[in-house]
Each structure stands twice: as structure tokens, then as C-alpha cells.
Design a protein around this motif. Structure first.
Motif, PDB file in Angstrom:
ATOM      1  N   LEU A  42      27.988  41.504  29.442  1.00  0.00           N
ATOM      2  CA  LEU A  42      28.566  41.873  30.729  1.00  0.00           C
ATOM      3  C   LEU A  42      28.836  43.366  30.800  1.00  0.00           C
ATOM      4  O   LEU A  42      28.608  44.006  31.816  1.00  0.00           O
ATOM      5  N   TYR A  73      27.337  45.717  33.627  1.00  0.00           N
ATOM      6  CA  TYR A  73      28.195  46.413  34.573  1.00  0.00           C
ATOM      7  C   TYR A  73      28.228  47.923  34.346  1.00  0.00           C
ATOM      8  O   TYR A  73      28.779  48.663  35.146  1.00  0.00           O
ATOM      9  N   ARG A 126      37.038  35.991  31.527  1.00  0.00           N
ATOM     10  CA  ARG A 126      35.865  36.365  32.319  1.00  0.00           C
ATOM     11  C   ARG A 126      36.294  37.071  33.603  1.00  0.00           C
ATOM     12  O   ARG A 126      35.716  38.096  34.000  1.00  0.00           O
ATOM     13  N   GLY A 127      37.339  36.544  34.258  1.00  0.00           N
ATOM     14  CA  GLY A 127      37.824  37.173  35.474  1.00  0.00           C
ATOM     15  C   GLY A 127      38.400  38.557  35.216  1.00  0.00           C
ATOM     16  O   GLY A 127      38.225  39.475  36.020  1.00  0.00           O
ATOM     17  N   ASP A 175      35.551  41.014  34.846  1.00  0.00           N
ATOM     18  CA  ASP A 175      34.970  41.319  36.147  1.00  0.00           C
ATOM     19  C   ASP A 175      35.884  42.251  36.953  1.00  0.00           C
ATOM     20  O   ASP A 175      35.418  43.225  37.564  1.00  0.00           O
ATOM     21  N   HIS A 176      37.179  41.945  36.968  1.00  0.00           N
ATOM     22  CA  HIS A 176      38.121  42.729  37.769  1.00  0.00           C
ATOM     23  C   HIS A 176      38.199  44.174  37.289  1.00  0.00           C
ATOM     24  O   HIS A 176      38.092  45.120  38.084  1.00  0.00           O
ATOM     25  N   GLU A 226      36.379  44.551  44.075  1.00  0.00           N
ATOM     26  CA  GLU A 226      35.872  43.225  43.726  1.00  0.00           C
ATOM     27  C   GLU A 226      34.710  42.841  44.630  1.00  0.00           C
ATOM     28  O   GLU A 226      33.698  42.295  44.169  1.00  0.00           O
ATOM     29  N   VAL A 279      30.808  42.013  43.719  1.00  0.00           N
ATOM     30  CA  VAL A 279      30.153  40.785  44.181  1.00  0.00           C
ATOM     31  C   VAL A 279      28.847  41.115  44.897  1.00  0.00           C
ATOM     32  O   VAL A 279      27.852  40.386  44.772  1.00  0.00           O
ATOM     33  N   CYS A 305      29.805  36.863  40.395  1.00  0.00           N
ATOM     34  CA  CYS A 305      31.222  37.185  40.186  1.00  0.00           C
ATOM     35  C   CYS A 305      32.123  36.535  41.239  1.00  0.00           C
ATOM     36  O   CYS A 305      33.329  36.402  41.021  1.00  0.00           O
ATOM     37  N   ARG A 306      31.551  36.147  42.366  1.00  0.00           N
ATOM     38  CA  ARG A 306      32.363  35.580  43.435  1.00  0.00           C
ATOM     39  C   ARG A 306      33.158  34.368  42.962  1.00  0.00           C
ATOM     40  O   ARG A 306      34.351  34.228  43.273  1.00  0.00           O
ATOM     41  N   ASN A 318      34.185  33.694  39.936  1.00  0.00           N
ATOM     42  CA  ASN A 318      35.255  34.117  39.035  1.00  0.00           C
ATOM     43  C   ASN A 318      36.450  34.655  39.806  1.00  0.00           C
ATOM     44  O   ASN A 318      37.608  34.336  39.512  1.00  0.00           O
TER      45      ASN A 318
END
Length: 340
Positions: free
Chosen positions: A18, A22, A58-59, A62-63, A98, A102, A108-109, A111
Motif C-alpha cells: 500500500l 500510495y 487498513r483504514g 488509507d487515512h 479521503e 478514493v 478505499c471507499r 475502508n
């Protein structure tokens, strides 16, 4: 179909992948979850972790990756927002970055939707009688409900309570908050919207209220303490609480979402009976020149290897020079002529 649970059990590998996807660095180790503005750090993990922790991890990745990719921290630092403006900006910027992530990575949506439901989908509590707290919760849930409409019920419950305490406040705030949804493409624009919201809140709080407008719901049981510590003093009116919010310090305001996520990860991390899983990180390795004896040995070995790989060559017999490093080339001998 891939077994999602099995894949997520390989979280260290997932985190590394990830991070590369990213464009940020993700490491796992230690006991804390945090970001330092350049990398995302997760705590060391046991080999087997529960589903809730995996979803939080995981969230969190992503955040924080969304912020590292799209938040202009230099712009934020230069602007020098007040504590309340910074808090409002963070609510807006969380939502903005966020959605930017996405747009680039639609997966990612799910999550983010899970995180929003997990943290903000509960029922409103009776302890939230402070108009300042109610307003900040209303603002947060309004913004988050743009992506997860299900939490709109909790927002509406808070709105009813706040309207009783401060009539007309949310009517004035609705337009300036909705403007965020239609025009917020950068950190700088998020800052502009945050300042506009706080400015409108200040105007609403300064609007003269009816003389008899002290709401019976304004008082809280027991009242406030006076300077001598005596109880049963009248509490601030609802509008006074809103005015006080405008001058709140950082410690008076709720935590930002990233900090809440980090604490949740630490709280939900299961105890490890064995060796926790870490991700190897790049470190400096000391080096020095080889000693002369080692260099000579390497040359001898490479000479022998070249001899085996390069001899014979078509058209000539190549043999190593007796001196060790030079080649001697001799004409190839013609094969003997065979007579019939």
C-alpha cells in the motif's frame, strides 16, 4: 476469489505494498500508531489479529496516506489558524483528502465507509448538552454524512437538541457549511471554508437574543463552580457557550480523527504470546576498503573464472599468459587433412 481474511493476515506485506502504491512509506514496529509527516507507522503485530483491528489498521493507512499525498502542510503552517479554525479545517480536510484518495483508488471507499460507521454511527448520548459540543458534533456528522448517509439520523438528533438551545443557529450555518461540498479542491480552499464557518458562527453568537430568551434547558444540574470552588452557581447561557467556543484552546477541543484512529489501534491491538511481526526498515550499513591481500585474491579468482568461461574461442587458441593477468593469443592449428 481471494480470501480477504487470509490476505489481511499478511498485513506487513499489505502495508508495504500500500505504501508503494500510495507513494508513501509504511512501517510496522514498536507500540504506537502515528505519522511524522513523511511515513506512516503501525505498531508491531502478532501473527494472528482480530478482524476489527485489521480494519482499523487498513483504514488508518488509507487515512494518513491521503493526508501525506494531498495535504499542503506548508500552506497550513503559514496560515496560522486559531485552534477552533484548525479544528474545523481538520474536519473539512479529512473529508477532502479521503475523497481524493478514493478517486485514485476506488477500493478505499469501503475502508473509509467502515471507519465512519464505526466511529460516528452510534446513537447520540444524553451527556452532550453543551451547545459548543453539540455544534462541533453536528458539523462533523454533517460532513461525514455526505459519504455515509446512514449517520444522518444521529446528526438530525443533535440538530434538534441544538436548535432548542440556540434557535436559528443551524439555519445560519447550513449554507456556509454546504459550500464546502461544492467547492473544496485544495488545502488552501479548505482553510478558506474553515475560516468562513468560524466567522459565521461568531456573527450568529453576537446576534442579540430576546431578553426573555434564556432557555430553561440552558442550566445544567449543579451549576458551575465559582472562583472559590463553591457549587450551585448559574451556568453560562447557550449562546455564551458558543461565544466561548470561539476562543477555545487546543486542549478544549476534541481530538482530530487521525489521533482517534491511532489510539483505537493501540487499544484494540491484541496481546502477543509470541514474537510480534515487524517490517524491516532501511538502515545505514558501514563499509570500508578491502585490504590488499583480499583484492589480490579476488583478482586471482576472477582470472581463473575468465579462463574457464572464455577459452577456447573460435579462430584462435587463447591461453592465459604465465604472468597471470594478460592473455596470449596463438593462431589456431588447422585440423589434420584426411585423405580418402
Amino acid at each position: 476469489m481471494l480470501d480477504t481474511r487470509a490476505v489481511m493476515r499478511s498485513l506487513p506485506l499489505v502495508a508495504s505494498v500500500l505504501g508503494r502504491k500510495y507513494g508513501v512509506t509504511v512501517t510496522i514496529g514498536g507500540t504506537e500508531a502515528y505519522t511524522d509527516g513523511r511515513a506512516i507507522h503501525l505498531p508491531a503485530l502478532p501473527v494472528d489479529v482480530p478482524d476489527t483491528f485489521l480494519a482499523l489498521a487498513r483504514g488508518y493507512i488509507d487515512h494518513e496516506a491521503a493526508h501525506l499525498r494531498d495535504t499542503d502542510f506548508a500552506e497550513l503552517k503559514a496560515t496560522k489558524l486559531t485552534p477552533l479554525e484548525h479544528h474545523v479545517w481538520n474536519i473539512i480536510e479529512d473529508w477532502r483528502v479521503e475523497n481524493r484518495l478514493v478517486a485514485a483508488f476506488p477500493g478505499c471507499r469501503g475502508n473509509f465507509d467502515w471507519l465512519i460507521g464505526y466511529f460516528f454511527g452510534g446513537k447520540a448520548t444524553k451527556t452532550a448538552d453543551d451547545p459548543a459540543v453539540l455544534f462541533l458534533n453536528w458539523l462533523l456528522l454533517t460532513v461525514r454524512a455526505w459519504d455515509v448517509p446512514a449517520i444522518g439520523k444521529r446528526r438530525d438528533t443533535i440538530a434538534v437538541r441544538l436548535t432548542k438551545l440556540c434557535p436559528g443557529l443551524l439555519t445560519r450555518m447550513a449554507c456556509v457549511v454546504e459550500a464546502v461540498r461544492t467547492s473544496c479542491a485544495s488545502t488552501a480552499e479548505a482553510i478558506v471554508h474553515a475560516r468562513a464557518i468560524v466567522a459565521e458562527l461568531g456573527k450568529a453568537a453576537q446576534t442579540p437574543q430576546p431578553a426573555s430568551g434564556r432557555n430553561p434547558d440552558a442550566s445544567q444540574a449543579g451549576g458551575d463552580l465559582d472562583d472559590a470552588g463553591n457549587g450551585n452557581q448559574p451556568t453560562a447561557s447557550p449562546w455564551e457557550r458558543i461565544r466561548n467556543l470561539l476562543h477555545a484552546q487546543k486542549d478544549d477541543l476534541p481530538q482530530e480523527f487521525g489521533a482517534i484512529l491511532g489510539e483505537a489501534l493501540k487499544r484494540e491491538a491484541p496481546a502477543s504470546d509470541g514474537q510480534p511481526v515487524n517490517v524491516a526498515t532501511v538502515t545505514h550499513k558501514a563499509s570500508s576498503d578491502l585490504p590488499p591481500d583480499d583484492i589480490a585474491e579476488a583478482k586471482r579468482a576472477s582470472t581463473a573464472l575468465r579462463t574457464r568461461l572464455a577459452w577456447p574461442v573460435a579462430g584462435c587458441d587463447r591461453q592465459p599468459d604465465p604472468r597471470g593477468t594478460e592473455w596470449e593469443t596463438r593462431p589456431a592449428q588447422a585440423p589434420p587433412h584426411r585423405h580418402g
